[in-house]
Scaffold this motif. Structure first.
Motif, short mmCIF file in Angstrom:
data_model
loop_
_atom_site.label_atom_id
_atom_site.label_comp_id
_atom_site.label_asym_id
_atom_site.label_seq_id
_atom_site.Cartn_x
_atom_site.Cartn_y
_atom_site.Cartn_z
N ASN A 383 0.80 -1.23 0.00
CA ASN A 383 0.00 0.00 0.00
C ASN A 383 0.84 1.28 0.00
O ASN A 383 0.32 2.36 0.28
N LEU A 384 2.15 1.18 -0.31
CA LEU A 384 3.04 2.35 -0.35
C LEU A 384 3.01 3.14 0.95
O LEU A 384 3.00 4.38 0.96
N HIS A 385 2.98 2.42 2.08
CA HIS A 385 2.97 3.09 3.37
C HIS A 385 3.77 2.24 4.35
O HIS A 385 3.40 1.12 4.68
N PHE A 386 4.92 2.80 4.84
CA PHE A 386 5.72 2.11 5.84
C PHE A 386 6.20 3.14 6.84
O PHE A 386 7.04 3.98 6.54
N GLY A 387 5.66 3.10 8.04
CA GLY A 387 5.96 4.14 9.03
C GLY A 387 5.16 5.38 8.73
O GLY A 387 4.34 5.82 9.51
N ASP A 388 5.38 5.93 7.56
CA ASP A 388 4.53 6.99 7.04
C ASP A 388 4.45 6.80 5.53
O ASP A 388 4.98 5.84 4.99
N VAL A 389 3.78 7.71 4.86
CA VAL A 389 3.62 7.56 3.41
C VAL A 389 4.99 7.54 2.73
O VAL A 389 5.87 8.36 3.04
N CYS A 390 5.19 6.58 1.81
CA CYS A 390 6.48 6.43 1.12
C CYS A 390 6.61 7.48 0.02
O CYS A 390 6.08 7.32 -1.08
N ARG A 391 7.36 8.58 0.34
CA ARG A 391 7.58 9.62 -0.65
C ARG A 391 8.85 9.38 -1.44
O ARG A 391 9.08 9.98 -2.48
N HIS A 392 9.69 8.48 -0.92
CA HIS A 392 10.89 8.07 -1.64
C HIS A 392 11.23 6.64 -1.20
O HIS A 392 10.70 6.15 -0.21
N CYS A 393 12.12 5.97 -1.94
CA CYS A 393 12.46 4.59 -1.58
C CYS A 393 13.90 4.32 -2.00
O CYS A 393 14.17 3.84 -3.10
N ASP A 394 14.85 4.64 -1.10
CA ASP A 394 16.25 4.32 -1.39
C ASP A 394 16.57 2.94 -0.80
O ASP A 394 15.73 2.29 -0.15
N ASP A 395 17.79 2.49 -0.98
CA ASP A 395 18.17 1.14 -0.53
C ASP A 395 18.00 0.95 0.98
O ASP A 395 17.55 -0.09 1.44
N ALA A 396 18.35 2.01 1.76
CA ALA A 396 18.28 1.89 3.20
C ALA A 396 16.84 1.74 3.66
O ALA A 396 16.51 0.89 4.50
N ARG A 397 15.95 2.56 3.08
CA ARG A 397 14.55 2.51 3.49
C ARG A 397 13.92 1.17 3.06
O ARG A 397 13.15 0.57 3.81
N LEU A 398 14.26 0.70 1.86
CA LEU A 398 13.71 -0.56 1.37
C LEU A 398 14.18 -1.73 2.25
O LEU A 398 13.41 -2.63 2.59
N SER A 399 15.44 -1.68 2.65
CA SER A 399 15.99 -2.74 3.52
C SER A 399 15.27 -2.74 4.86
O SER A 399 14.91 -3.79 5.40
N GLU A 400 15.06 -1.52 5.41
CA GLU A 400 14.34 -1.42 6.69
C GLU A 400 12.90 -1.90 6.55
O GLU A 400 12.37 -2.60 7.40
N CYS A 401 12.28 -1.57 5.44
CA CYS A 401 10.89 -1.97 5.16
C CYS A 401 10.80 -3.50 5.11
O CYS A 401 9.92 -4.10 5.70
#
Length: 401
Positions: A383-401
């Motif tokens: 749903n493009l929402h992790f912690g808050d709305v996903c406004r960007h998706c770099d490697d670090a955020r994707l790994s955390e997700c």
């Protein structure tokens, strides 16, 4: 041959005696109660030149069941006993293995037996023991092995298992006759003492045949009869959907189109959409393929359902290599998809989710429609929402997700 074992019930004794007036019926009345095994031995000894079929009084048979049992017993020289499928016959049970089943809904005994005869014609599989509710015993085997052991199993339970293992030691085999089905109510003969008899028989069997329990456990784990139950499952499913019993006849027998829906097991909007689709699609037949999961892996196997509100389960496959989320390719998954397409005459694939599936679902060669219900094709959060709305998706955020 009916043996009246000195019953204390006058009505039963009188009824058995009356049957002796019927053509082809022999009634033997024991002067004293011999017990189940002693009575069976008397019956088996009556005609020493003939084979034997033991048939419980709480069974029902249909069609040419006896011809098929005999044909199975003589299909190979070393077959000593042949047992049919039944709703209540432990390792010979259908539809659920090693269970006391009700009859499948919407089909009678005669029709179900005919279906077994058609889809499993001439097939058999070796089993560790005959099941006594209905068993064909070749006279040559009986002569070599001897009658049932009345000393150890006088009251019943365990006698056919002991006989089967003695037969194996003498070079004979016990088989499940896969093209015959006999209904068995089960547990009627010794209702009040059944559990005690079974426990005692199990203890005696372990003493006489120390490897018996391990053999049965190994057989149950391997579940060799599964492929024969599945052919009947498929035929029943095709019947429910208005298709022919076999894929070969489907094209000429019907104009229905079978659609295969590939979905996840998370419920929600996809489940509702597919349910609505199946209810609305009156012209075609719908199958739903759902991943099975009991751990963090999204796809440990697959379950196939007939479409509709009831979601009738038709088949189940477990993978040796689980699908963590979505696999680019998965040989076991591909084989399942190919089986379903072949066995159910699938004409189109509708992919609503690939969670728990492999991309092989997109590569059947059939017309394939992908319905995007969510963002999973682009993002694992759906749903493009992790912690808050996903406004960007770099490697670090994707790994955390």
């Amino acid at each position: 041959v009916l043996i009246e074992d000195a019953s204390p019930e006058p009505e039963l004794t009188s009824y058995c005696a009356s049957l002796g007036n019927r053509p082809g019926v022999t009634v033997l009345a024991n002067a004293r109660n011999l017990g189940f095994v002693g009575s069976v031995n008397r019956g088996m000894s009556l005609h020493p030149d003939r084979d034997v079929v033991l048939l419980n009084s709480d069974t029902e048979v249909a069609n040419d069941w006896l011809d098929r049992l005999q044909r199975c017993a003589y299909s190979q020289a070393d077959i000593g006993t042949a047992t049919p499928f039944s709703n209540n016959a432990t390792i010979c049970s259908y539809p659920v293995f090693c269970a006391d089943n009700a009859m499948p809904v919407g089909i009678g005994l005669a029709e179900l037996d005919q279906l077994f005869a058609r889809v499993n014609s001439g097939e058999h599989v070796e089993i560790p023991t005959a099941i006594g509710f209905c068993v064909y015993i070749r006279r040559a085997c009986l002569n070599q092995v001897g009658v049932f052991d009345a000393g150890h199993f006088e009251r019943g339970y365990g006698e056919e298992n002991d006989f089967s293992r003695r037969a194996v030691k003498a070079g004979w085999r016990n088989v499940l006759c896969a093209d015959t089905f006999v209904f068995h109510a089960g547990g009627v003969s010794f209702q009040s003492e059944r559990e005690c008899l079974m426990a005692n028989a199990a203890e005696v069997l372990r003493g006489l045949h120390p490897d018996y329990d391990a053999l049965v456990r190994h057989f149950a784990a391997a579940d060799a009869p599964a492929k024969y139950r599945r052919t009947v499952d498929i035929a029943l499913a095709r019947k429910r959907m208005g298709l022919g019993l076999t894929p070969e006849g489907a094209g000429s027998a019907t104009t229905h189109t079978t659609r295969l829906h590939v979905v996840h097991d998370l419920g929600g909007g996809i489940a509702r959409w597919v349910e609505d689709f199946c209810q609305t699609d009156q012209a075609g037949a719908n199958l739903i393929l759902v991943p099975y999961s009991s751990s963090h892996a999204r796809g440990e196997g697959l379950v196939l359902h007939a479409g509709g509100k009831d979601m009738v389960p038709l088949a189940f496959w477990r993978f040796s290599a689980p699908i963590q989320v979505t696999a680019e390719a998965h040989p076991e998954y591909r084989r399942v998809i190919e089986e379903i397409v072949r066995d159910f005459d699938v004409g189109a694939v509708l992919v609503s989710s690939l969670i728990g599936h492999a991309l092989d679902a997109l590569d059947t060669g059939l017309p394939t429609l992908v319905i995007n219900h969510d963002y999973f094709p682009a993002c694992p959060t759906i749903n493009l929402h992790f912690g808050d709305v996903c406004r960007h998706c770099d490697d670090a955020r994707l790994s955390e997700c």
